[in-house]
Design a protein around this motif. Structure first.
Motif, short mmCIF file in Angstrom:
data_model
loop_
_atom_site.label_atom_id
_atom_site.label_comp_id
_atom_site.label_asym_id
_atom_site.label_seq_id
_atom_site.Cartn_x
_atom_site.Cartn_y
_atom_site.Cartn_z
N ALA A 83 0.83 -1.21 0.00
CA ALA A 83 0.00 0.00 0.00
C ALA A 83 0.86 1.25 0.00
O ALA A 83 0.55 2.22 -0.71
CB ALA A 83 -0.93 -0.01 1.20
N ILE A 84 1.93 1.26 0.77
CA ILE A 84 2.83 2.42 0.81
C ILE A 84 3.38 2.70 -0.59
O ILE A 84 3.42 3.85 -1.05
CB ILE A 84 3.98 2.18 1.81
N ARG A 85 3.81 1.66 -1.27
CA ARG A 85 4.38 1.84 -2.61
C ARG A 85 3.33 2.35 -3.60
O ARG A 85 3.64 3.13 -4.51
CB ARG A 85 5.01 0.54 -3.08
N ALA A 86 2.09 1.92 -3.42
CA ALA A 86 1.02 2.38 -4.31
C ALA A 86 0.64 3.83 -4.02
O ALA A 86 0.33 4.59 -4.94
CB ALA A 86 -0.21 1.48 -4.16
N LEU A 87 0.69 4.23 -2.76
CA LEU A 87 0.31 5.59 -2.37
C LEU A 87 1.42 6.60 -2.66
O LEU A 87 1.16 7.75 -2.98
CB LEU A 87 -0.05 5.62 -0.88
N GLY A 88 2.68 6.17 -2.52
CA GLY A 88 3.82 7.03 -2.86
C GLY A 88 3.80 8.35 -2.13
O GLY A 88 3.61 8.42 -0.91
N ASP A 89 3.95 9.44 -2.89
CA ASP A 89 4.05 10.76 -2.26
C ASP A 89 2.70 11.32 -1.82
O ASP A 89 2.61 12.48 -1.40
CB ASP A 89 4.76 11.75 -3.18
N CYS A 90 1.66 10.52 -1.87
CA CYS A 90 0.37 10.93 -1.32
C CYS A 90 0.33 10.77 0.20
O CYS A 90 -0.63 11.20 0.85
CB CYS A 90 -0.77 10.11 -1.93
N ILE A 91 1.35 10.14 0.78
CA ILE A 91 1.40 9.97 2.23
C ILE A 91 1.93 11.26 2.85
O ILE A 91 3.07 11.65 2.64
CB ILE A 91 2.29 8.77 2.62
N TYR A 92 1.07 11.92 3.64
CA TYR A 92 1.42 13.20 4.27
C TYR A 92 1.70 13.06 5.76
O TYR A 92 2.25 13.99 6.37
CB TYR A 92 0.27 14.20 4.09
N HIS A 93 1.31 11.96 6.36
CA HIS A 93 1.45 11.76 7.80
C HIS A 93 1.29 10.26 8.03
O HIS A 93 0.78 9.55 7.17
CB HIS A 93 0.35 12.54 8.55
N ALA A 94 1.79 9.76 9.14
CA ALA A 94 1.69 8.32 9.40
C ALA A 94 1.42 8.06 10.87
O ALA A 94 1.85 8.82 11.75
CB ALA A 94 2.98 7.61 8.97
N HIS A 95 0.70 6.97 11.12
CA HIS A 95 0.43 6.52 12.48
C HIS A 95 1.18 5.22 12.76
O HIS A 95 1.31 4.37 11.87
CB HIS A 95 -1.06 6.27 12.70
N GLY A 96 1.64 5.09 13.98
CA GLY A 96 2.25 3.85 14.43
C GLY A 96 1.24 3.06 15.24
O GLY A 96 1.06 3.31 16.44
N LYS A 97 0.55 2.16 14.59
CA LYS A 97 -0.43 1.31 15.27
C LYS A 97 -0.48 -0.02 14.53
O LYS A 97 -0.33 -0.05 13.31
CB LYS A 97 -1.81 1.96 15.31
N ASP A 98 -0.70 -1.08 15.26
CA ASP A 98 -0.66 -2.41 14.66
C ASP A 98 -1.95 -3.17 14.99
O ASP A 98 -2.69 -2.78 15.90
CB ASP A 98 0.55 -3.20 15.19
N SER A 99 -2.20 -4.21 14.23
CA SER A 99 -3.29 -5.15 14.53
C SER A 99 -2.72 -6.55 14.61
O SER A 99 -1.80 -6.91 13.86
CB SER A 99 -4.36 -5.12 13.43
#
Length: 314
Positions: free
Chosen positions: A209-225
């Motif tokens: 998903a990160i690779r597909a979103l690329g520079d559209c990622i403006y912020h990130a959360h550290g949370k897991d399931s």
């Protein structure tokens, strides 16, 4: 990269104690909940909007501890067909104004979820069958989702604020494809607050998903399931409350207690590959540990992964 904290994770602490604990743990940024689905335990948005001295006091407390604000968070359901929608819409616009006053350039929020025609409550369409589901989904997008966002986005753009949408189940934007439908319609002011935890419980892969979103990622959360053994019997759709954790098919957990640490190193590396070199804001919803232990575990995991990534960027 920087380590941040959604301060709701220490919601039982006063603002002072929360900030002291964050600094003690080596956290560099904080993200304040403004309302909506947050109890807003540390910041009163009404007071902050009306009082310059309150804003100055908050910023001074952060400076004293070497902290900065990574984003304001107004996650709620502004597309709810009832009064909730009106209240959360006001909150969204108020958060833009407060972000401007605090010189914060990111607002984290969710996309919202409308009902269908005549519905009193939101309606999350997850299948094309029965066939009326497709008609409802298209009505939601054309009559509710796009009109709201086409009005809201220019208000953010005018103030130089980037909107960071968190892809979440039971929201109209819950995966990469649904995000790009909105992005294509409203433009680059809208990006992603990348939170791997929701993708994981829906069966996706964060690195892909990160690779597909690329520079559209403006912020990130550290949370897991963590996917629990019962998921092998019942699948991943779970309508039980998040507590108690025993008996659920999946649970939100702190970093290091769901995906292996190596997987988080892969997430950090993937973020850097697409050009994201900013904050990962820990959002603690691990109900099996104390808040202090859960956040500390997540901090240690991120510190290790960031350090390893820096040693070997390739």
């Amino acid at each position: 990269m920087k380590i941040g904290l959604v301060t709701d994770g220490f919601g039982g602490m006063s603002l002072e104690k929360c900030l002291d604990k964050a600094a003690e743990l080596g956290i560099q940024c904080v993200e304040f909940g403004m309302g909506g689905w947050s109890g807003a335990p540390h910041v009163d948005i009404g007071e902050m909007l009306s009082s310059a001295s309150s804003r100055d006091r908050l910023l001074g407390m952060l400076r004293e501890r070497g902290l900065e604000i990574s984003a304001l968070n107004c996650s709620g359901n502004q597309l709810h067909p009832g009064e909730i929608g009106a209240n959360d819409t006001k909150l969204a616009y108020d958060t833009l104004e407060l972000a401007r006053l605090l010189d914060v350039n990111r607002v984290v929020m969710m996309s919202g979820l409308p009902g269908g025609p005549g519905d009193a409550n939101p309606n999350w369409i997850t299948s094309s069958w029965p066939l009326e589901a497709m008609e409802i989904l298209e009505w939601q997008w054309t009559q509710r989702v796009l009109p709201w966002w086409q009005k809201f986005t220019p208000a953010a753009e005018k103030n130089g604020i980037r909107i960071c949408i968190e892809q979440h189940g039971r929201q109209i934007i819950y995966n990469t494809e649904s995000f790009f439908r909105l992005r294509d319609a409203v433009g680059a002011t809208v990006g992603i607050n990348f939170d791997p935890s929701h993708l994981i419980w829906m069966g996706g892969d964060p690195v892909s998903a990160i690779r597909a979103l690329g520079d559209c990622i403006y912020h990130a959360h550290g949370k897991d399931s963590r996917i629990e053994p019962l998921a092998r019997v019942n699948g991943l759709l779970d309508t039980k409350h998040v507590m108690p954790v025993r008996g659920r098919y999946w649970n939100f957990v702190s970093l290091g207690h769901g995906s292996p640490v190596r997987a988080w190193l892969d997430v950090v590396r993937a973020l850097r590959e697409v050009g994201y070199n900013d904050v990962i804001s820990i959002e603690n919803e691990d109900y099996s540990l104390s808040p202090e232990e859960a956040v500390a575990t997540s901090v240690r995991t991120l510190q290790f992964c960031i350090s390893e990534q820096q040693k070997d960027p390739a």
